[in-house]
Design a protein around this motif. Structure first.
Motif, short mmCIF file in Angstrom:
data_model
loop_
_atom_site.label_atom_id
_atom_site.label_comp_id
_atom_site.label_asym_id
_atom_site.label_seq_id
_atom_site.Cartn_x
_atom_site.Cartn_y
_atom_site.Cartn_z
N GLN A 175 0.83 -1.20 0.00
CA GLN A 175 0.00 0.00 0.00
C GLN A 175 0.87 1.26 0.00
O GLN A 175 0.54 2.23 -0.66
N GLY A 176 1.97 1.22 0.73
CA GLY A 176 2.88 2.36 0.73
C GLY A 176 3.53 2.56 -0.62
O GLY A 176 3.69 3.70 -1.08
N TYR A 177 3.88 1.45 -1.26
CA TYR A 177 4.46 1.54 -2.60
C TYR A 177 3.45 2.09 -3.60
O TYR A 177 3.78 2.93 -4.43
N ALA A 178 2.19 1.66 -3.49
CA ALA A 178 1.15 2.17 -4.39
C ALA A 178 0.93 3.66 -4.18
O ALA A 178 0.76 4.41 -5.15
N LEU A 179 0.95 4.10 -2.92
CA LEU A 179 0.80 5.53 -2.65
C LEU A 179 1.97 6.32 -3.21
O LEU A 179 1.78 7.40 -3.78
N ALA A 180 3.18 5.80 -3.08
CA ALA A 180 4.36 6.50 -3.60
C ALA A 180 4.29 6.61 -5.12
O ALA A 180 4.61 7.66 -5.69
N LYS B 279 1.56 6.62 -6.93
CA LYS B 279 0.48 7.56 -7.25
C LYS B 279 0.95 9.00 -7.10
O LYS B 279 0.73 9.83 -7.99
N LEU B 280 1.60 9.30 -5.99
CA LEU B 280 2.04 10.67 -5.74
C LEU B 280 3.12 11.10 -6.73
O LEU B 280 3.08 12.23 -7.24
N SER B 281 4.05 10.21 -7.02
CA SER B 281 5.11 10.59 -7.96
C SER B 281 4.56 10.76 -9.37
O SER B 281 4.98 11.66 -10.11
N SER B 282 3.59 9.93 -9.75
CA SER B 282 3.01 10.08 -11.09
C SER B 282 2.21 11.37 -11.20
O SER B 282 2.20 12.02 -12.25
N ILE C 47 -0.21 16.77 -5.35
CA ILE C 47 0.28 15.92 -4.27
C ILE C 47 -0.37 16.31 -2.94
O ILE C 47 -0.82 15.45 -2.18
N LEU C 48 -0.45 17.61 -2.68
CA LEU C 48 -1.07 18.06 -1.44
C LEU C 48 -2.55 17.69 -1.38
O LEU C 48 -3.07 17.33 -0.33
N ARG C 49 -3.24 17.76 -2.50
CA ARG C 49 -4.64 17.36 -2.53
C ARG C 49 -4.79 15.86 -2.33
O ARG C 49 -5.71 15.41 -1.65
N SER C 50 -3.90 15.07 -2.91
CA SER C 50 -3.98 13.61 -2.77
C SER C 50 -3.72 13.16 -1.35
O SER C 50 -4.32 12.20 -0.87
#
Length: 134
Positions: free
Chosen positions: A56-61, A63-66, A108-111
């Motif tokens: 889940q942490g990898y998926a969030l990273a 998402k945010l980087s994309s 990123i801040l919104r996500s």
């Protein structure tokens, strides 16, 4: 109810002729085996939960980087197209690249929930708030 509890030990061939201490020893051995099995399963489950959290942490990273990279790339492409058609060589690219960077940071801040998305009728809500207060 006692018959259901006793069926586990009566199926064994050696339990029929033993004294009362004999079946209780086998029951104690089974209890120890069960406790060992439960302990082994409990130690395995938190490891699985940790890998789930890692995924889940990898998926969030990702998402945010994309989201950030998309904002920068869109800004750079718009700046390049702007420069190409108007002939303002580096300035359009620089301005739109900075705007794309800001848009990426805002995404990123919104996500992450640090900044709430703005409502559609924000100016109308502000006007209504002033009317209600007077």
């Amino acid at each position: 109810m006692d018959e259901k509890r006793g069926t586990g030990g009566s199926d064994r061939a050696d339990a029929g002729g033993e004294t009362e201490n004999g079946p209780s020893e086998s029951l104690e051995a089974r209890r120890l085996r069960l406790n060992a099995d439960l302990l082994a399963r409990r130690t395995v489950e938190p490891g699985e939960g940790g890998s789930r959290e890692a995924r889940q942490g990898y998926a969030l990273a990702v998402k945010l980087s994309s989201e950030f990279i998309a904002g920068v790339i869109v800004g750079a492409l718009l700046g390049y197209v702007f420069d190409r058609f108007l002939g303002t060589s580096p300035w359009g690219l620089i301005v739109f690249l900075i705007l794309g960077f800001c848009a990426g940071v805002l995404n990123i801040l919104r996500s992450t929930g640090a900044v709430a998305p703005s409502p559609v009728g924000r100016s109308q809500a502000g006007q209504r708030g002033n009317d209600d207060g007077k």
